[in-house]
Scaffold this motif. Sequence first.
Motif, mmCIF file in Angstrom:
data_model
loop_
_atom_site.group_PDB
_atom_site.id
_atom_site.type_symbol
_atom_site.label_atom_id
_atom_site.label_comp_id
_atom_site.label_asym_id
_atom_site.label_seq_id
_atom_site.Cartn_x
_atom_site.Cartn_y
_atom_site.Cartn_z
ATOM 1 N N THR A 110 33.399 34.489 57.618
ATOM 2 C CA THR A 110 32.478 35.373 58.259
ATOM 3 C C THR A 110 32.642 36.837 57.678
ATOM 4 O OG1 THR A 110 34.205 35.338 60.179
ATOM 5 C CG2 THR A 110 32.149 34.359 60.494
ATOM 6 N N GLU A 111 33.637 37.182 57.204
ATOM 7 C CA GLU A 111 33.613 38.304 56.190
ATOM 8 C C GLU A 111 34.566 38.552 55.250
ATOM 9 O OE1 GLU A 111 34.154 42.323 58.766
ATOM 10 O OE2 GLU A 111 32.894 41.263 60.450
ATOM 11 N N PHE A 112 34.147 39.183 54.031
ATOM 12 C CA PHE A 112 35.188 39.627 53.077
ATOM 13 C C PHE A 112 34.142 40.707 52.265
ATOM 14 C CE2 PHE A 112 32.737 35.967 50.948
ATOM 15 C CZ PHE A 112 32.497 36.661 49.657
ATOM 16 N N GLY A 113 34.892 41.457 51.414
ATOM 17 C CA GLY A 113 34.351 42.215 50.616
ATOM 18 C C GLY A 113 34.974 43.582 50.353
ATOM 19 N N ILE B 257 36.256 42.373 42.998
ATOM 20 C CA ILE B 257 36.693 41.753 44.434
ATOM 21 C C ILE B 257 35.777 40.586 44.796
ATOM 22 C CG2 ILE B 257 36.742 42.080 46.733
ATOM 23 C CD1 ILE B 257 37.467 45.034 46.302
ATOM 24 N N TYR B 258 34.701 40.537 44.510
ATOM 25 C CA TYR B 258 33.806 39.332 44.670
ATOM 26 C C TYR B 258 33.977 38.293 43.877
ATOM 27 C CZ TYR B 258 30.795 40.828 48.537
ATOM 28 O OH TYR B 258 30.144 41.464 49.944
ATOM 29 N N GLU B 259 34.207 38.734 42.656
ATOM 30 C CA GLU B 259 34.541 37.415 41.678
ATOM 31 C C GLU B 259 35.791 36.795 41.835
ATOM 32 O OE1 GLU B 259 32.772 39.673 37.530
ATOM 33 O OE2 GLU B 259 34.653 39.962 38.146
ATOM 34 N N GLU B 260 36.788 37.604 42.325
ATOM 35 C CA GLU B 260 38.369 37.044 42.733
ATOM 36 C C GLU B 260 38.237 36.156 44.022
ATOM 37 O OE1 GLU B 260 40.457 36.442 40.129
ATOM 38 O OE2 GLU B 260 39.120 37.648 39.226
ATOM 39 N N GLN B 261 37.475 36.838 44.896
ATOM 40 C CA GLN B 261 37.194 36.417 46.290
ATOM 41 C C GLN B 261 36.710 34.788 46.300
ATOM 42 O OE1 GLN B 261 37.660 36.587 49.526
ATOM 43 N NE2 GLN B 261 38.605 38.482 49.776
ATOM 44 N N LEU B 262 35.663 34.714 45.498
ATOM 45 C CA LEU B 262 34.827 33.359 45.222
ATOM 46 C C LEU B 262 35.745 32.488 44.471
ATOM 47 C CD1 LEU B 262 31.347 34.835 44.420
ATOM 48 C CD2 LEU B 262 32.031 33.909 46.624
ATOM 49 N N LYS B 263 36.581 32.826 43.806
ATOM 50 C CA LYS B 263 37.605 32.002 42.902
ATOM 51 C C LYS B 263 38.734 31.509 44.151
ATOM 52 C CE LYS B 263 37.151 34.164 38.424
ATOM 53 N NZ LYS B 263 38.242 34.896 37.559
ATOM 54 N N MET B 264 39.069 32.321 44.786
ATOM 55 C CA MET B 264 40.078 31.856 45.747
ATOM 56 C C MET B 264 39.478 31.043 47.029
ATOM 57 S SD MET B 264 42.286 34.830 48.308
ATOM 58 C CE MET B 264 40.746 35.001 49.394
ATOM 59 N N LEU B 265 38.231 31.547 47.415
ATOM 60 C CA LEU B 265 37.767 30.819 48.405
ATOM 61 C C LEU B 265 37.131 29.376 48.097
ATOM 62 C CD1 LEU B 265 35.514 33.406 50.140
ATOM 63 C CD2 LEU B 265 37.653 32.762 50.961
ATOM 64 N N GLN C 216 24.836 36.540 43.954
ATOM 65 C CA GLN C 216 23.693 36.058 43.879
ATOM 66 C C GLN C 216 23.744 34.697 42.906
ATOM 67 O OE1 GLN C 216 20.400 37.747 41.295
ATOM 68 N NE2 GLN C 216 19.051 37.629 42.854
ATOM 69 N N ASN C 217 24.482 35.023 41.999
ATOM 70 C CA ASN C 217 24.608 34.078 40.788
ATOM 71 C C ASN C 217 25.629 32.749 41.341
ATOM 72 O OD1 ASN C 217 23.450 35.291 38.899
ATOM 73 N ND2 ASN C 217 25.213 36.272 38.107
ATOM 74 N N TYR C 218 26.534 33.126 42.373
ATOM 75 C CA TYR C 218 27.232 32.063 43.032
ATOM 76 C C TYR C 218 26.365 31.037 43.919
ATOM 77 C CZ TYR C 218 30.646 29.794 46.375
ATOM 78 O OH TYR C 218 31.363 29.022 46.900
#
Length: 306
Positions: free
Chosen positions: A214-217, A240-248, A299-301
């Motif tokens: 529900t939240e990250f950033g 942060i977004y690049e690494e978050q999306l890899k982690m999630l 957006q790309n994700y």
Amino acid sequence: MILVSGPLKLRVKISLLNEKSVFLKGISIHDENPLVEGRLRTEGDMRMMLEWAKDLGCNFVRLAHYTHNEKMIRLADEMGLMVWAEIPVYWTISWENEATYQNAENQLLAAIERDKNRASVIIWSVGNETPVTEARNKFMGNLVSKVRSLDDSRLVAAALEVEREGYTVTVDDPLGAKLDLASFNEYGGWYWDKPGELSKYTFDIHFDKPVVITEFGGGALAGFHGVKKTMWSEEHQEFIYEEQLKMLNKIDGLRGMTPWILVDFKSPRRQHPVYQNFWNRKGLISETGEKKKAYFVLQNYYESLD
């Protein structure tokens, strides 16, 4: 939205839209106009925000942390966006005060009565980041039961509490047993640890339910640039977004997310005179409508999920 029970007889195991599995590609939104000080006043203001969300690639919006204008819900219907609707039960309140509970229940009742026939609303949320205590568990559990008594056709959720030890994020908030989603906030790379460390983290989620983050950033001042380790730069937020999306992406059962937040918004708690100046800078879009670099990462994700 069709709800299908799983083998453990959970209330919800898989979410289907038009008989197809759907990933909730979302973003969190406040009822605040970034271009003209104050709330979203007109249909044009609201349409602008939802158009920005759609341009981001969203099929879903979290209207946080309170009931938004009815026009916003009607526009979401019109524009084909699913909605997480929330009441303002947030952080620590008087859990044992009956008047406080009645206030929360009345707001819940009013929201459901108003919007129960809106096709866009798929989730009723009973709160956000409420610290675990016995009194809180009873308070929140009663709200969940109230939702089910008023509308048993939709998912019920909240942003749960999480714990960290080493490189493990644990989700075992007892409220989760009563909910339809394992939904929670986490700010890896911003409030805890560095973005480059996020690949080491794993999630121990104690609920066999669809997972929605529900939240990250993280914050960035639009137009301020540096290397990816430069705090408050667009490059740091992008990192942060690049690494978050890899982690999630490693989470089994991940079915959606609503990062924080679409647009920078006013906040008296954000007092840094250079980078904040009483604005929460976690928006993917600035208060002047400028898209930050992290916007395009998300957006790309979302485009990759089509």
